[in-house]
Scaffold this motif. Structure first.
Motif, mmCIF file in Angstrom:
data_model
loop_
_atom_site.group_PDB
_atom_site.id
_atom_site.type_symbol
_atom_site.label_atom_id
_atom_site.label_comp_id
_atom_site.label_asym_id
_atom_site.label_seq_id
_atom_site.Cartn_x
_atom_site.Cartn_y
_atom_site.Cartn_z
ATOM 1 N N THR A 23 15.038 5.129 3.974
ATOM 2 C CA THR A 23 13.599 5.378 3.970
ATOM 3 C C THR A 23 13.297 6.809 4.383
ATOM 4 O O THR A 23 12.471 7.494 3.778
ATOM 5 C CB THR A 23 12.886 4.405 4.924
ATOM 6 N N GLY A 44 1.181 6.144 0.764
ATOM 7 C CA GLY A 44 0.726 5.685 -0.543
ATOM 8 C C GLY A 44 1.808 5.831 -1.604
ATOM 9 O O GLY A 44 1.972 4.952 -2.457
ATOM 10 N N ARG A 45 2.578 6.919 -1.551
ATOM 11 C CA ARG A 45 3.625 7.132 -2.550
ATOM 12 C C ARG A 45 4.794 6.170 -2.370
ATOM 13 O O ARG A 45 5.458 5.799 -3.340
ATOM 14 C CB ARG A 45 4.132 8.574 -2.468
ATOM 15 N N ASP A 47 4.559 3.162 -0.711
ATOM 16 C CA ASP A 47 4.105 1.786 -0.487
ATOM 17 C C ASP A 47 4.515 1.307 0.914
ATOM 18 O O ASP A 47 5.099 0.237 1.085
ATOM 19 C CB ASP A 47 4.672 0.843 -1.554
ATOM 20 N N MET A 48 4.207 2.134 1.911
ATOM 21 C CA MET A 48 4.501 1.815 3.303
ATOM 22 C C MET A 48 3.218 1.955 4.120
ATOM 23 O O MET A 48 2.206 2.470 3.639
ATOM 24 C CB MET A 48 5.550 2.792 3.866
ATOM 25 N N SER A 49 3.289 1.533 5.368
ATOM 26 C CA SER A 49 2.163 1.751 6.264
ATOM 27 C C SER A 49 2.220 3.174 6.795
ATOM 28 O O SER A 49 3.303 3.752 6.951
ATOM 29 C CB SER A 49 2.219 0.771 7.440
#
Length: 240
Positions: A23, A44-45, A47-49
């Motif tokens: 990650t 946003g890119r 798809d995480m918090s």
């Protein structure tokens, strides 16, 4: 992707065999591709918090691989409130993704050889090493001056990334280079090593002996400077 950081041999790279390491490297890749970004943009890119991304960013900053800067506002209205904090890779962080300088140098030397021949490559190698040892005092023939010149040579190499040392070894002096910043290129073009030995010999005024080379797999380059010439041994008497 887990093997990529291992390939570049940087011990400061986060462990990429773990999920967190993967990650973190994805975050670094996004920063490399898209430039300075906020934690929310990265989230946003990927798809995480945003909170999860910030935790990874804090680690990158702590390890010197990333840094936080204030984003310049695009308009006067945007100056209200706290400026957005964006993150970007440091030069150290960018280096994780590798450089192709070695291959570029090999390609350039190959082209030089094709267009100018062997002597053109030797000329470039000599010019390079002359720049490195510029200012070294040539020896004047006595042992003390040879030792002084050998020490100056080691210092010059050391300043250029060779991790060089000089020691007395028996009837000679040895200059040891514990690292070679051009080892990969020199493996393809030994003229670089030959030019180093040539300039050492010229400056100390003696024939030198290359005993070991990094390109030869020894892990160290050792150049011996014999202070006592090797004389021919007398022939053995018959029947002795």
């Amino acid at each position: 992707m887990s093997g990529e950081s291992q390939e570049h041999g940087n011990p400061t790279v986060p462990e990429t065999r773990s999920v967190e390491g993967d990650t973190r490297r994805q975050i670094m890749l996004m920063l490399l591709k898209h430039g300075p970004s906020t934690a929310s943009e990265l989230a946003g890119r990927l798809d995480m918090s945003a909170a999860g991304v910030r935790r990874h960013l804090d680690i990158l900053v702590a390890e010197g691989l990333g840094e936080a800067v204030d984003r310049r506002p695009r308009s006067a209205a945007a100056t209200r409130g706290r400026p957005a904090k964006v993150f970007r890779l440091t030069p150290r962080g960018r280096s994780i993704f590798g450089h192709s300088y070695d291959q570029l140098a090999v390609d350039a030397l190959e082209t030089l050889r094709e267009t100018g021949g062997e002597e053109a490559v030797r000329k470039l190698a000599r010019k390079r090493i002359q720049r490195i040892v510029e200012g070294v005092t040539p020896a004047d023939g006595d042992e003390n001056s040879i030792q002084r010149t050998a020490g100056e040579l080691a210092d010059a190499f050391d300043r250029h990334g060779y991790a060089a040392t000089v020691t007395r070894a028996g009837a000679g002096i040895q200059i040891c280079q514990h690292h070679c910043p051009v080892a990969n290129v020199a493996a393809e073009h030994p003229e670089l090593c030959e030019a180093e030995h040539e300039i050492i010999s010229n400056l100390v005024g003696l024939h030198v002996q290359p005993l070991a080379t990094i390109t030869g797999g020894h892990g160290i380059c050792t150049t011996n400077i014999p202070l006592t010439p090797i004389e021919n041994l007398p022939e053995e008497r018959s029947g002795s």
